[in-house]
Design an enzyme around this catalytic site. Sequence first.
Site, PDB file in Angstrom:
ATOM      1  N   CYS A  80       0.826  -1.210   0.000  1.00  0.00           N
ATOM      2  CA  CYS A  80       0.000   0.000   0.000  1.00  0.00           C
ATOM      3  C   CYS A  80       0.862   1.263   0.000  1.00  0.00           C
ATOM      4  CB  CYS A  80      -0.936  -0.004   1.206  1.00  0.00           C
ATOM      5  SG  CYS A  80      -1.925   1.482   1.289  1.00  0.00           S
ATOM      6  N   CYS A 110      -1.550   1.719  -3.065  1.00  0.00           N
ATOM      7  CA  CYS A 110      -2.546   2.787  -2.833  1.00  0.00           C
ATOM      8  C   CYS A 110      -1.956   4.189  -2.771  1.00  0.00           C
ATOM      9  CB  CYS A 110      -3.284   2.558  -1.509  1.00  0.00           C
ATOM     10  SG  CYS A 110      -3.410   0.875  -0.946  1.00  0.00           S
ATOM     11  N   LYS A 144      -0.085   5.460  -5.970  1.00  0.00           N
ATOM     12  CA  LYS A 144      -1.130   5.483  -7.014  1.00  0.00           C
ATOM     13  C   LYS A 144      -2.033   6.699  -6.840  1.00  0.00           C
ATOM     14  CE  LYS A 144      -4.909   4.213  -6.162  1.00  0.00           C
ATOM     15  NZ  LYS A 144      -5.396   2.891  -6.013  1.00  0.00           N
ATOM     16  N   TYR A 149      -9.169  -3.353 -10.996  1.00  0.00           N
ATOM     17  CA  TYR A 149      -8.837  -2.093 -10.317  1.00  0.00           C
ATOM     18  C   TYR A 149      -7.628  -1.427 -10.956  1.00  0.00           C
ATOM     19  CZ  TYR A 149     -11.565  -3.264  -6.068  1.00  0.00           C
ATOM     20  OH  TYR A 149     -12.540  -3.545  -5.164  1.00  0.00           O
ATOM     21  N   GLU A 180      -7.498   2.049 -13.101  1.00  0.00           N
ATOM     22  CA  GLU A 180      -6.894   3.216 -12.445  1.00  0.00           C
ATOM     23  C   GLU A 180      -5.720   3.746 -13.268  1.00  0.00           C
ATOM     24  OE1 GLU A 180      -6.122   1.929  -8.409  1.00  0.00           O
ATOM     25  OE2 GLU A 180      -8.206   2.307  -7.821  1.00  0.00           O
ATOM     26  N   HIS A 240     -27.089  21.703   0.084  1.00  0.00           N
ATOM     27  CA  HIS A 240     -27.159  22.248  -1.264  1.00  0.00           C
ATOM     28  C   HIS A 240     -26.212  23.426  -1.451  1.00  0.00           C
ATOM     29  CE1 HIS A 240     -29.108  23.005  -5.090  1.00  0.00           C
ATOM     30  NE2 HIS A 240     -29.167  24.286  -4.774  1.00  0.00           N
ATOM     31  N   GLU A 257     -25.881  15.514  -2.203  1.00  0.00           N
ATOM     32  CA  GLU A 257     -27.299  15.684  -1.868  1.00  0.00           C
ATOM     33  C   GLU A 257     -28.185  14.755  -2.699  1.00  0.00           C
ATOM     34  OE1 GLU A 257     -29.251  19.430  -2.934  1.00  0.00           O
ATOM     35  OE2 GLU A 257     -27.598  19.868  -4.288  1.00  0.00           O
TER      36      GLU A 257
HETATM   37  P1  NDP Z   1      -8.436  -7.534 -10.286  1.00  0.00           P
HETATM   38  O1  NDP Z   1      -8.790  -8.799  -9.614  1.00  0.00           O
HETATM   39  O2  NDP Z   1      -9.166  -6.286  -9.913  1.00  0.00           O
HETATM   40  O3  NDP Z   1      -8.637  -7.715 -11.863  1.00  0.00           O
HETATM   41  C1  NDP Z   1      -7.942  -8.719 -12.537  1.00  0.00           C
HETATM   42  C2  NDP Z   1      -8.276  -8.628 -14.021  1.00  0.00           C
HETATM   43  O4  NDP Z   1      -7.419  -9.489 -14.717  1.00  0.00           O
HETATM   44  C3  NDP Z   1      -9.683  -9.040 -14.349  1.00  0.00           C
HETATM   45  O5  NDP Z   1     -10.160  -8.257 -15.405  1.00  0.00           O
HETATM   46  C4  NDP Z   1      -9.517 -10.499 -14.755  1.00  0.00           C
HETATM   47  O6  NDP Z   1     -10.470 -10.900 -15.698  1.00  0.00           O
HETATM   48  C5  NDP Z   1      -8.160 -10.471 -15.422  1.00  0.00           C
HETATM   49  N1  NDP Z   1      -7.454 -11.753 -15.304  1.00  0.00           N
HETATM   50  C6  NDP Z   1      -7.362 -12.541 -14.212  1.00  0.00           C
HETATM   51  N2  NDP Z   1      -6.616 -13.634 -14.471  1.00  0.00           N
HETATM   52  C7  NDP Z   1      -6.228 -13.524 -15.753  1.00  0.00           C
HETATM   53  C8  NDP Z   1      -5.446 -14.353 -16.611  1.00  0.00           C
HETATM   54  N3  NDP Z   1      -4.940 -15.507 -16.189  1.00  0.00           N
HETATM   55  N4  NDP Z   1      -5.244 -13.936 -17.882  1.00  0.00           N
HETATM   56  C9  NDP Z   1      -5.782 -12.773 -18.320  1.00  0.00           C
HETATM   57  N5  NDP Z   1      -6.529 -11.967 -17.562  1.00  0.00           N
HETATM   58  C10 NDP Z   1      -6.745 -12.329 -16.278  1.00  0.00           C
HETATM   59  O7  NDP Z   1      -6.856  -7.396 -10.123  1.00  0.00           O
HETATM   60  P2  NDP Z   1      -5.850  -6.160 -10.179  1.00  0.00           P
HETATM   61  O8  NDP Z   1      -4.565  -6.751 -10.608  1.00  0.00           O
HETATM   62  O9  NDP Z   1      -6.410  -5.018 -10.926  1.00  0.00           O
HETATM   63  O10 NDP Z   1      -5.734  -5.739  -8.642  1.00  0.00           O
HETATM   64  C11 NDP Z   1      -5.369  -6.704  -7.663  1.00  0.00           C
HETATM   65  C12 NDP Z   1      -6.077  -6.463  -6.367  1.00  0.00           C
HETATM   66  O11 NDP Z   1      -5.524  -5.336  -5.734  1.00  0.00           O
HETATM   67  C13 NDP Z   1      -7.561  -6.126  -6.532  1.00  0.00           C
HETATM   68  O12 NDP Z   1      -8.354  -7.277  -6.529  1.00  0.00           O
HETATM   69  C14 NDP Z   1      -7.838  -5.262  -5.348  1.00  0.00           C
HETATM   70  O13 NDP Z   1      -8.268  -6.060  -4.287  1.00  0.00           O
HETATM   71  C15 NDP Z   1      -6.507  -4.624  -5.023  1.00  0.00           C
HETATM   72  N6  NDP Z   1      -6.504  -3.222  -5.474  1.00  0.00           N
HETATM   73  C16 NDP Z   1      -7.391  -2.356  -4.908  1.00  0.00           C
HETATM   74  C17 NDP Z   1      -7.446  -1.039  -5.294  1.00  0.00           C
HETATM   75  C18 NDP Z   1      -8.426  -0.120  -4.661  1.00  0.00           C
HETATM   76  O14 NDP Z   1      -8.955  -0.459  -3.614  1.00  0.00           O
HETATM   77  N7  NDP Z   1      -8.748   1.018  -5.264  1.00  0.00           N
HETATM   78  C19 NDP Z   1      -6.542  -0.509  -6.318  1.00  0.00           C
HETATM   79  C20 NDP Z   1      -5.658  -1.505  -6.873  1.00  0.00           C
HETATM   80  C21 NDP Z   1      -5.657  -2.806  -6.453  1.00  0.00           C
HETATM   81  P3  NDP Z   1     -11.857 -11.562 -15.243  1.00  0.00           P
HETATM   82  O15 NDP Z   1     -12.774 -10.438 -14.867  1.00  0.00           O
HETATM   83  O16 NDP Z   1     -12.274 -12.296 -16.468  1.00  0.00           O
HETATM   84  O17 NDP Z   1     -11.546 -12.472 -14.107  1.00  0.00           O
END
Ligand code: NDP
Length: 448
Positions: free
Chosen positions: A43, A48, A51, A178, A182, A437, A442
Amino acid sequence: MSAFDYDLFVIGAGSGGVRASRVAASYGARVAVAEEHRVGGTCVIRGCVPKKLLVYGAHFAEDLKDARHFGWDVPDCHFDWDRLRDNVLAEVTRLEGLYGQTLDNHKVMVFRSRATVVGPQKVRLADGQEISAERILIATGGWPFVPEFPGSEHAITSNEVFHLEKLPKRIVIAGGGYIANEFAGIFNEFGSKVTIVNRGDTILRGYDEQIRDRLLQISMTKGIDFKFNAPFQSIEKNDDGTLAVHLENCDAIIADAVMIATGRTPNTKGLGLEDAGVALDAHGAVKVDETNQSSVPSIYAVGDVTNRIQLTPVAIREGQAFADSVFGGKPTVVDYHNVPSAVFSHPPIGAVGMTEAEARNKLGSIRTYTSDFRAMKNVLAGRNERALYKMIVNAATDQVVGLHMIGPDAPEILQAAAVAVKAGLTKADFDATVALHPSMAEELVLLK
Ligand code: NDP
């Protein structure tokens, strides 16, 4: 005298590990923590915090343009990646120092070394030193998951993105979650040509469909390209240093950088956990019960390494609950219901509780309310971007069971509104609250 070197040995000084260490120490426990990278964890060091600073930096691109509509003479501005990057990294270093100080102030011994588990009550540092502890806490977090394909070594992950030497003119981001959304927003605002490539045909699985659709529509309007159902085949490095990204079902894309954001895997590889008898799940996460205890009674785990909800505030709560329960005589379990979350996209998303689809499946009879509006600021700025707020109500009880928002400052507004949802308030309670307001928030008490 205890038979052990320490009462608690924590592996990993990230959000969960630091909280557990300092709280356990404040109860009088003799605590040591080992960290192989930098104190602060994902983080603070590569997640976080940096970022969010980049998100702030990116948003100036729009603010500077909008300022002209508000009467300011803004010359054509030039963005300097090196300056922002270096300022962000300096801030990360400052925070790392503060985390270290917190541990020192609580008399927590910090070993700047990798540690592995060599028994239920023993760890080994990288230099071979063995240390005994009555309890061990695994708080090693997660690591970017990179699917296997030829040329994957040419891609970066969220670990490297904060250190880029140059702003890429063209970047391909794999994943639709995510991190992908982002960073797509961040690079797009900085002027890079961004293409998101996802294996499926949706972004942000788990968020409400209407909110996801709105982000997709706004992102496309802002110029971000999306390729769906297009798994990576390979990345080839050209002689001029550019990268050719070959995809299934799609023409190749030429880019200056490729970032993989396809989820994060629990950091348990080579930690010695299986040999010590600690059960892991199919993804390598430490299996724990609601008290954060693993299958070995002296070994506990908190945070992303347990793959419950991969969010910093959740890891912190787990670390606190562990220390309160085990060292403070205050048995505490974390409540995972109605955990709010945000995506710091452009514009950002905030959400708490059930999506419309989840509520329909679980409750049957629901009411939904939406407000689809253009923020006042966007109207004057001539920005055609519309916010969307959505409330899900249990028809039988009038209780608000979900709030989903996309629009300026949505996470800031959602955090306060999440208190009401967590407290089980009803639509009538929202209606009874007088609007503030003029504000965007709101809309939440004016939903019809
Ligand atoms: P996410 O789980 O959010 O998204 C992963 C993405 O990658 C999905 O679109 C998924 O597709 C795809 N994917 C998964 N496996 C494969 C694969 N083998 N080949 C190709 N595509 C794949 O992961 P992130 O890496 O974006 O973030 C990791 C974690 O970090 C998040 O889950 C979150 O908990 C945390 N995070 C939180 C943030 C916040 O709170 N603002 C900011 C950044 C990270 P599909 O949908 O088909 O599974």
